[in-house]
Scaffold this motif. Structure first.
Motif, PDB file in Angstrom:
ATOM      1  N   GLN A  61       0.817  -1.212   0.000  1.00 51.91           N
ATOM      2  CA  GLN A  61       0.000   0.000   0.000  1.00 51.91           C
ATOM      3  C   GLN A  61       0.857   1.271   0.000  1.00 51.91           C
ATOM      4  OE1 GLN A  61      -2.977  -0.107   3.074  1.00 51.91           O
ATOM      5  NE2 GLN A  61      -3.848  -2.040   2.369  1.00 51.91           N
ATOM      6  N   LEU A  62       2.148   1.116   0.244  1.00 53.41           N
ATOM      7  CA  LEU A  62       3.035   2.281   0.264  1.00 53.41           C
ATOM      8  C   LEU A  62       4.033   2.234  -0.878  1.00 53.41           C
ATOM      9  CD1 LEU A  62       3.729   2.600   4.106  1.00 53.41           C
ATOM     10  CD2 LEU A  62       2.058   3.833   2.732  1.00 53.41           C
ATOM     11  N   ASP A  63       3.691   1.520  -1.957  1.00 58.65           N
ATOM     12  CA  ASP A  63       4.629   1.430  -3.069  1.00 58.65           C
ATOM     13  C   ASP A  63       4.849   2.768  -3.760  1.00 58.65           C
ATOM     14  OD1 ASP A  63       2.174   1.630  -4.320  1.00 58.65           O
ATOM     15  OD2 ASP A  63       2.314  -0.278  -5.392  1.00 58.65           O
ATOM     16  N   PHE A  64       3.981   3.759  -3.490  1.00 59.39           N
ATOM     17  CA  PHE A  64       4.186   5.086  -4.077  1.00 59.39           C
ATOM     18  C   PHE A  64       5.434   5.760  -3.513  1.00 59.39           C
ATOM     19  CE2 PHE A  64       1.474   5.773  -0.382  1.00 59.39           C
ATOM     20  CZ  PHE A  64       2.052   6.875   0.244  1.00 59.39           C
ATOM     21  N   LEU A  65       5.975   5.246  -2.404  1.00 54.66           N
ATOM     22  CA  LEU A  65       7.190   5.818  -1.829  1.00 54.66           C
ATOM     23  C   LEU A  65       8.456   5.333  -2.547  1.00 54.66           C
ATOM     24  CD1 LEU A  65       6.373   5.622   1.986  1.00 54.66           C
ATOM     25  CD2 LEU A  65       6.409   7.667   0.549  1.00 54.66           C
ATOM     26  N   GLU A  66       8.314   4.364  -3.431  1.00 56.43           N
ATOM     27  CA  GLU A  66       9.478   3.889  -4.188  1.00 56.43           C
ATOM     28  C   GLU A  66      10.039   5.041  -5.025  1.00 56.43           C
ATOM     29  OE1 GLU A  66      10.644   0.475  -7.497  1.00 56.43           O
ATOM     30  OE2 GLU A  66       8.693   0.424  -6.492  1.00 56.43           O
ATOM     31  N   GLY A  67      11.292   5.335  -4.832  1.00 59.75           N
ATOM     32  CA  GLY A  67      11.922   6.443  -5.544  1.00 59.75           C
ATOM     33  C   GLY A  67      11.826   7.772  -4.815  1.00 59.75           C
ATOM     34  N   PHE A  68      11.062   7.829  -3.715  1.00 61.59           N
ATOM     35  CA  PHE A  68      10.959   9.065  -2.940  1.00 61.59           C
ATOM     36  C   PHE A  68      12.225   9.221  -2.103  1.00 61.59           C
ATOM     37  CE2 PHE A  68       8.927  11.427   0.759  1.00 61.59           C
ATOM     38  CZ  PHE A  68       8.818  12.629   0.066  1.00 61.59           C
ATOM     39  N   ALA A  69      12.914  10.344  -2.238  1.00 58.00           N
ATOM     40  CA  ALA A  69      14.210  10.529  -1.576  1.00 58.00           C
ATOM     41  C   ALA A  69      14.351  11.962  -1.080  1.00 58.00           C
ATOM     42  CB  ALA A  69      15.348  10.165  -2.520  1.00 58.00           C
ATOM     43  N   PRO A  70      13.663  12.326  -0.009  1.00 52.75           N
ATOM     44  CA  PRO A  70      13.802  13.684   0.518  1.00 52.75           C
ATOM     45  C   PRO A  70      15.222  13.950   0.993  1.00 52.75           C
ATOM     46  CG  PRO A  70      12.576  12.293   2.042  1.00 52.75           C
ATOM     47  CD  PRO A  70      12.731  11.515   0.782  1.00 52.75           C
ATOM     48  N   GLU A  71      15.731  15.136   0.694  1.00 57.66           N
ATOM     49  CA  GLU A  71      17.115  15.508   1.029  1.00 57.66           C
ATOM     50  C   GLU A  71      18.117  14.534   0.411  1.00 57.66           C
ATOM     51  OE1 GLU A  71      18.073  18.253   2.952  1.00 57.66           O
ATOM     52  OE2 GLU A  71      15.966  18.874   2.937  1.00 57.66           O
ATOM     53  N   GLY A  72      17.710  13.833  -0.654  1.00 59.83           N
ATOM     54  CA  GLY A  72      18.591  12.888  -1.310  1.00 59.83           C
ATOM     55  C   GLY A  72      18.730  11.548  -0.618  1.00 59.83           C
ATOM     56  N   THR A  73      17.940  11.297   0.423  1.00 61.35           N
ATOM     57  CA  THR A  73      17.998  10.034   1.158  1.00 61.35           C
ATOM     58  C   THR A  73      16.843   9.145   0.731  1.00 61.35           C
ATOM     59  OG1 THR A  73      18.989  11.148   3.074  1.00 61.35           O
ATOM     60  CG2 THR A  73      18.051   8.963   3.444  1.00 61.35           C
ATOM     61  N   PRO A  74      17.107   8.037   0.051  1.00 61.36           N
ATOM     62  CA  PRO A  74      16.015   7.175  -0.409  1.00 61.36           C
ATOM     63  C   PRO A  74      15.244   6.579   0.765  1.00 61.36           C
ATOM     64  CG  PRO A  74      18.086   6.621  -1.505  1.00 61.36           C
ATOM     65  CD  PRO A  74      18.429   7.542  -0.375  1.00 61.36           C
ATOM     66  N   VAL A  75      13.945   6.474   0.589  1.00 63.50           N
ATOM     67  CA  VAL A  75      13.088   5.865   1.597  1.00 63.50           C
ATOM     68  C   VAL A  75      12.988   4.368   1.329  1.00 63.50           C
ATOM     69  CG1 VAL A  75      10.747   5.760   2.538  1.00 63.50           C
ATOM     70  CG2 VAL A  75      11.760   7.978   1.929  1.00 63.50           C
ATOM     71  N   ARG A  76      13.223   3.583   2.372  1.00 64.60           N
ATOM     72  CA  ARG A  76      13.087   2.124   2.280  1.00 64.60           C
ATOM     73  C   ARG A  76      11.852   1.698   3.073  1.00 64.60           C
ATOM     74  NH1 ARG A  76      15.381  -1.755   5.693  1.00 64.60           N
ATOM     75  NH2 ARG A  76      16.900  -0.242   6.483  1.00 64.60           N
ATOM     76  N   VAL A  77      10.981   0.934   2.444  1.00 67.22           N
ATOM     77  CA  VAL A  77       9.786   0.416   3.112  1.00 67.22           C
ATOM     78  C   VAL A  77      10.068  -1.005   3.576  1.00 67.22           C
ATOM     79  CG1 VAL A  77       7.339  -0.140   2.891  1.00 67.22           C
ATOM     80  CG2 VAL A  77       8.266   1.883   1.736  1.00 67.22           C
ATOM     81  N   ALA A  78       9.855  -1.264   4.876  1.00 66.72           N
ATOM     82  CA  ALA A  78      10.133  -2.574   5.458  1.00 66.72           C
ATOM     83  C   ALA A  78       8.868  -3.138   6.094  1.00 66.72           C
ATOM     84  CB  ALA A  78      11.238  -2.465   6.515  1.00 66.72           C
ATOM     85  N   ALA A  79       8.658  -4.426   5.918  1.00 65.42           N
ATOM     86  CA  ALA A  79       7.498  -5.088   6.505  1.00 65.42           C
ATOM     87  C   ALA A  79       7.695  -5.269   8.001  1.00 65.42           C
ATOM     88  CB  ALA A  79       7.274  -6.446   5.841  1.00 65.42           C
ATOM     89  N   ASP A  80       6.609  -5.103   8.756  1.00 68.71           N
ATOM     90  CA  ASP A  80       6.643  -5.386  10.184  1.00 68.71           C
ATOM     91  C   ASP A  80       6.970  -6.845  10.426  1.00 68.71           C
ATOM     92  OD1 ASP A  80       6.030  -2.835  11.012  1.00 68.71           O
ATOM     93  OD2 ASP A  80       3.899  -3.218  11.313  1.00 68.71           O
ATOM     94  N   LEU A  81       7.484  -7.137  11.609  1.00 66.62           N
ATOM     95  CA  LEU A  81       7.702  -8.519  12.000  1.00 66.62           C
ATOM     96  C   LEU A  81       6.361  -9.255  12.016  1.00 66.62           C
ATOM     97  CD1 LEU A  81      10.217  -7.963  14.941  1.00 66.62           C
ATOM     98  CD2 LEU A  81      10.738  -8.711  12.614  1.00 66.62           C
ATOM     99  N   PRO A  82       6.369 -10.553  11.756  1.00 69.55           N
ATOM    100  CA  PRO A  82       5.110 -11.300  11.687  1.00 69.55           C
ATOM    101  C   PRO A  82       4.348 -11.248  13.009  1.00 69.55           C
ATOM    102  CG  PRO A  82       6.925 -12.594  10.790  1.00 69.55           C
ATOM    103  CD  PRO A  82       7.543 -11.395  11.444  1.00 69.55           C
ATOM    104  N   GLY A  83       3.018 -11.323  12.885  1.00 66.07           N
ATOM    105  CA  GLY A  83       2.169 -11.326  14.069  1.00 66.07           C
ATOM    106  C   GLY A  83       1.134 -10.244  14.014  1.00 66.07           C
ATOM    107  N   GLY A  84       0.313 -10.195  15.040  1.00 68.05           N
ATOM    108  CA  GLY A  84      -0.761  -9.220  15.108  1.00 68.05           C
ATOM    109  C   GLY A  84      -0.254  -7.848  15.507  1.00 68.05           C
ATOM    110  N   PRO A  85      -1.137  -6.850  15.463  1.00 69.16           N
ATOM    111  CA  PRO A  85      -0.735  -5.482  15.804  1.00 69.16           C
ATOM    112  C   PRO A  85      -0.415  -5.343  17.283  1.00 69.16           C
ATOM    113  CG  PRO A  85      -3.116  -5.618  15.520  1.00 69.16           C
ATOM    114  CD  PRO A  85      -2.560  -6.943  15.098  1.00 69.16           C
ATOM    115  N   GLY A  86       0.400  -4.356  17.598  1.00 71.27           N
ATOM    116  CA  GLY A  86       0.744  -4.084  18.990  1.00 71.27           C
ATOM    117  C   GLY A  86       1.911  -3.126  19.053  1.00 71.27           C
ATOM    118  N   ALA A  87       1.991  -2.392  20.151  1.00 72.92           N
ATOM    119  CA  ALA A  87       3.023  -1.369  20.292  1.00 72.92           C
ATOM    120  C   ALA A  87       4.428  -1.963  20.289  1.00 72.92           C
ATOM    121  CB  ALA A  87       2.781  -0.565  21.572  1.00 72.92           C
TER     122      ALA A  87
END
Length: 230
Positions: A61-87
């Motif tokens: 759902q965040l694939d639009f961030l591919e190639g987005f590089a504010p201040e020249g720093t590329p953004v990397r999208v990483a998947a959460d660790l497996p499991g349900g939601p939680g802080a």
């Protein structure tokens, strides 16, 4: 915002894993002044980041961030660790995804996130030999606007996650934690708008109006909103 250069050992991770139940749709992709809110947050924190990461349980759902590089720093999208939601899963995922010794972890719904505050938190963490440096206001602590030492915090976070202990307080109690009080945070950030988050449509519209008051919307302004809960 003050002029910055990247902090060489600091990753800034923006969490985009909440359920956004009160807003009714995904906060990260919510339109803020005509663009996705998460892009604004990333642009604000980019000046101090040697690495920019977004963690989420829904990377596609965040694939639009591919190639987005504010201040020249590329953004990397990483998947959460497996499991349900939680802080704790969010913190463990953020620390796991980072490649540097220090990790600033922020929520994606903070449109006035302050690089000056992140820099000050990282400096205090080093000076006082801390494992975590967390802002604290009259509303409570702000663990999703804090700086963490990866080597010491990640093992505890993973162990707490394995034990099903999701409250961030468990991690703060397990490591050397220092607090950055509200006055210190306001002095570093030029105000307390850096803690405003967007939980509802009304919050979003209010934040957009505040952003129009100045180039980066950090003036003294209204103070704080309660920390995000999804």
């Amino acid at each position: 915002m003050a002029a910055h250069g990247p902090i060489g050992d600091l990753t800034v991770v923006v969490q985009a894993g909440g359920l956004s139940t009160r807003l009714g749709y995904d906060k990260a992709r919510a339109s803020f002044a005509g663009r996705p809110l998460i892009e604004r947050v990333l642009e604000r924190v980019a000046p101090v980041a040697s690495e920019l990461v977004v963690t989420t349980p829904r990377p596609a759902q965040l694939d639009f961030l591919e190639g987005f590089a504010p201040e020249g720093t590329p953004v990397r999208v990483a998947a959460d660790l497996p499991g349900g939601p939680g802080a704790m899963r969010g913190i463990a995922s953020s620390l796991s995804a980072a490649a540097t010794p220090l990790v600033a972890i922020l929520a994606c719904d903070m449109p006035f996130a302050s690089p000056d505050l992140i820099s000050a938190l990282a400096a205090r963490l080093r000076t006082d030999g801390l494992d975590a440096c967390v802002p604290r206001t009259h509303l409570g602590i702000e663990p999703l606007c804090a700086v963490w030492r990866r080597a010491s915090c990640l093992p505890h976070a993973l162990a707490l996650l394995e034990a099903g202990r999701q409250r961030i307080r468990f991690l703060l109690d397990a490591v050397r934690t220092g607090y950055f009080e509200e006055g210190e945070a306001a002095a570093a950030a030029g105000g307390t708008r850096c803690f405003i988050n967007v939980n509802t449509r009304a919050d979003l519209l209010r934040a957009e109006r505040l952003a129009l008051e100045g180039p980066d919307g950090v003036g003294p302004g209204p103070l704080l909103t309660a920390p995000s809960k999804g």
